[in-house]
Design a protein around this motif. Structure first.
Motif, PDB file in Angstrom:
ATOM      1  N   GLN A 193     -14.276  -5.552  -3.129  1.00 26.76           N
ATOM      2  CA  GLN A 193     -14.884  -4.437  -2.405  1.00 26.76           C
ATOM      3  C   GLN A 193     -13.999  -3.193  -2.347  1.00 26.76           C
ATOM      4  O   GLN A 193     -12.795  -3.252  -2.584  1.00 26.76           O
ATOM      5  N   ASP A 194     -14.660  -2.085  -2.035  1.00 25.60           N
ATOM      6  CA  ASP A 194     -14.012  -0.787  -1.835  1.00 25.60           C
ATOM      7  C   ASP A 194     -13.917  -0.573  -0.327  1.00 25.60           C
ATOM      8  O   ASP A 194     -14.911  -0.273   0.332  1.00 25.60           O
ATOM      9  N   ASP A 242     -13.472   5.246  -1.686  1.00 29.82           N
ATOM     10  CA  ASP A 242     -13.178   6.163  -2.785  1.00 29.82           C
ATOM     11  C   ASP A 242     -13.872   5.757  -4.086  1.00 29.82           C
ATOM     12  O   ASP A 242     -13.644   6.360  -5.138  1.00 29.82           O
ATOM     13  N   LYS A 286     -13.548   2.911  -5.679  1.00 29.54           N
ATOM     14  CA  LYS A 286     -12.781   1.960  -6.481  1.00 29.54           C
ATOM     15  C   LYS A 286     -12.468   0.712  -5.658  1.00 29.54           C
ATOM     16  O   LYS A 286     -12.170   0.811  -4.468  1.00 29.54           O
ATOM     17  N   ALA A 287     -12.528  -0.421  -6.321  1.00 30.57           N
ATOM     18  CA  ALA A 287     -12.187  -1.668  -5.634  1.00 30.57           C
ATOM     19  C   ALA A 287     -10.720  -1.658  -5.236  1.00 30.57           C
ATOM     20  O   ALA A 287      -9.842  -1.342  -6.046  1.00 30.57           O
ATOM     21  N   ASP A 288     -10.458  -1.964  -3.976  1.00 30.09           N
ATOM     22  CA  ASP A 288      -9.077  -2.044  -3.508  1.00 30.09           C
ATOM     23  C   ASP A 288      -8.810  -3.341  -2.743  1.00 30.09           C
ATOM     24  O   ASP A 288      -7.750  -3.515  -2.145  1.00 30.09           O
TER      25      ASP A 288
END
Length: 453
Positions: free
Chosen positions: A203-204, A208, A210-212
């Motif tokens: 998940q993001d 933003d 992007k997956a973090d």
């Protein structure tokens, strides 16, 4: 006649004096023997020195924290612990133990090493009459859980006692589960359910685009402990490494599917996780980057409690057995056993160290102060000294039961280290996509059968 009586009287007196001297000598020898027995644990004037070789991952902690606590009970035993990197520990232990004058009185051996050390005569039988005479009456061998105690045995002889009773466990970041809208897992979670939820846990979290945060991190790199993840998946589905005849039994549909599952976990792991092992997965979890981690349970305190080593809070971290397969929950035994060198000149003192560490009292202190997992049923069923240990103890008992039922451990053989390296090579080839799971296990089975034959 008078002269004869005087002579007889003189002889009788001399005999009496000789007999008395003999009794005094016997008493003196007995007293000396008793003192020698007592001096096996040292005196204030003549302390006994015991040297231990152990994994550098915990050797320093034991030296600075455990030894002072031990010396409160045995002040005349001076313990020195030499830490050695894991990859060098077995070779150095074997070299020292088989030499004419070993340096080490105590060898701390990983789970699969005891057969190899025992087979060359390097270890002392801890249930021999000699050692039993030094064993406290309340030590209670039957109080140990079967799975961790068996790690220190070979061919029905007990060479070691469990000191750091590790198990592969599932760590959960509850906050990431809640953020993803996925129910926090329980010990009933199956592998199918886990893989179904995994995509949602990538998940993001900061918006933003992007997956973090990811679902999982664990062992993927080419190293001896990586196959334990595949093996745990296989064991939970009823598979075994070896059959009753000691032949490879993993090269089948259950083993292949388990290895494919291990590889599939990479799809939900951080970028570059194919090169991750113990340290990398641990760092990712403690930094809040992954929702779950399959790793050794002993890292729980540093992952959930110690603010110096983790960004997570105690209420954010869960611990449980690994997901359930068709045969039961997943677990894998990784016990560090304390053993005494058969050539040690300080056997009684060495056993005193191991006996205290593995006693009910020692386990309680060890778990509360160092977060080390106990092996005794009484310790796990009692109210722990620290509240954070309550869920840990419950999960650990489930893991012991699962491991014992499913024989969830590495190869038990004097050539276990070579067999584990073969598995490391072939499992890593499959995970990296160099060969199929079927080919990897076929090659591993052929090689292992040759070395175990």
């Amino acid at each position: 006649m008078i002269r004869f009586r005087k002579f007889a009287t003189l002889v009788s007196r001399r005999a009496l004096m000789a007999g008395a001297a003999s009794v005094v000598a016997s008493l003196s020898l007995g007293a000396a023997g008793a003192r020698a027995q007592d001096n096996g644990l040292g005196t204030a004037d003549q302390p006994v020195e015991v040297r231990m070789i152990a994994n550098e991952a915990f050797a320093s902690q034991w030296q600075t924290l455990m030894v002072p606590e031990f010396n409160k009970h045995y002040p005349n035993i001076k313990v020195t612990i030499d830490g050695v990197p894991y990859v060098e520990l077995l070779a150095k232990s074997m070299l020292d133990a088989t030499g004419p004058s070993p340096t080490y009185d105590i060898i701390i051996a990983d789970d699969p090493w005891v057969p190899q050390l025992a087979e060359v005569g390097a270890l002392l039988d801890l249930k021999s009459p000699e050692v039993q005479a030094w064993t406290d009456g309340g030590y209670d061998w039957d109080d140990f859980n079967a799975a961790p105690l068996a790690a220190g045995a070979w061919k029905d002889v007990q060479y070691g006692v469990p000191l750091r009773s590790n198990m592969l466990m599932m760590f959960v970041n509850k906050a990431l589960y809640e953020k993803a809208g996925v129910a926090v897992p329980t010990a009933e979670l199956t592998w199918d359910q886990y893989l179904e939820q995994a995509p949602k846990l990538v998940q993001d979290t900061d918006g933003d685009g992007k997956a973090d945060a990811w679902a999982i991190d664990t062992y993927f790199i080419r190293e001896p402990l990586t196959p334990t993840i595949w093996q745990t998946i296989m064991n939970s589905n009823g598979g075994q490494l070896l059959d009753e005849d000691g032949k490879p039994a993993f090269n089948n549909e259950v083993g292949i599917t388990a290895l494919e599952t291990h590889k599939k976990l990479l799809e939900f792991a951080p970028t570059g996780a194919v090169s991750h092992g113990f340290s990398e997965s641990l760092q990712a979890f403690r930094q809040g980057l992954v929702a779950t981690m399959f790793n050794w349970g002993s890292v729980f305190k540093g992952s959930a409690i110690d603010a110096k080593t983790t960004t997570l809070k105690p209420d954010q971290v869960g611990i449980q057995v690994m997901p359930v397969g068709s045969a039961g929950p997943g677990a894998h035994r990784g016990i560090w056993s304390g053993t005494v060198s058969s050539k040690s000149e300080n056997k009684q003192a060495a056993w005193a160290v191991l006996q205290w560490l593995s006693s009910k009292q020692g386990e309680t202190w060890h778990s509360a102060n160092l977060g080390v997992f106990p092996a005794r049923k009484s310790t796990l069923s009692a109210t722990p000294a620290e509240p954070w240990l309550v869920p840990v103890f419950a999960s650990l008992q489930q893991a012991y039961d699962a491991a014992e039922k499913g024989k969830m451990w590495r190869v038990r053989d004097p050539r276990s280290d070579a067999a584990q390296q073969i598995l490391a090579d072939e499992v890593s080839r499959a995970i990296a996509g160099q060969v199929s799971a079927a080919v990897a296990l076929q090659v591993a089975a052929e090689k292992i059968e040759k070395i175990l034959d």
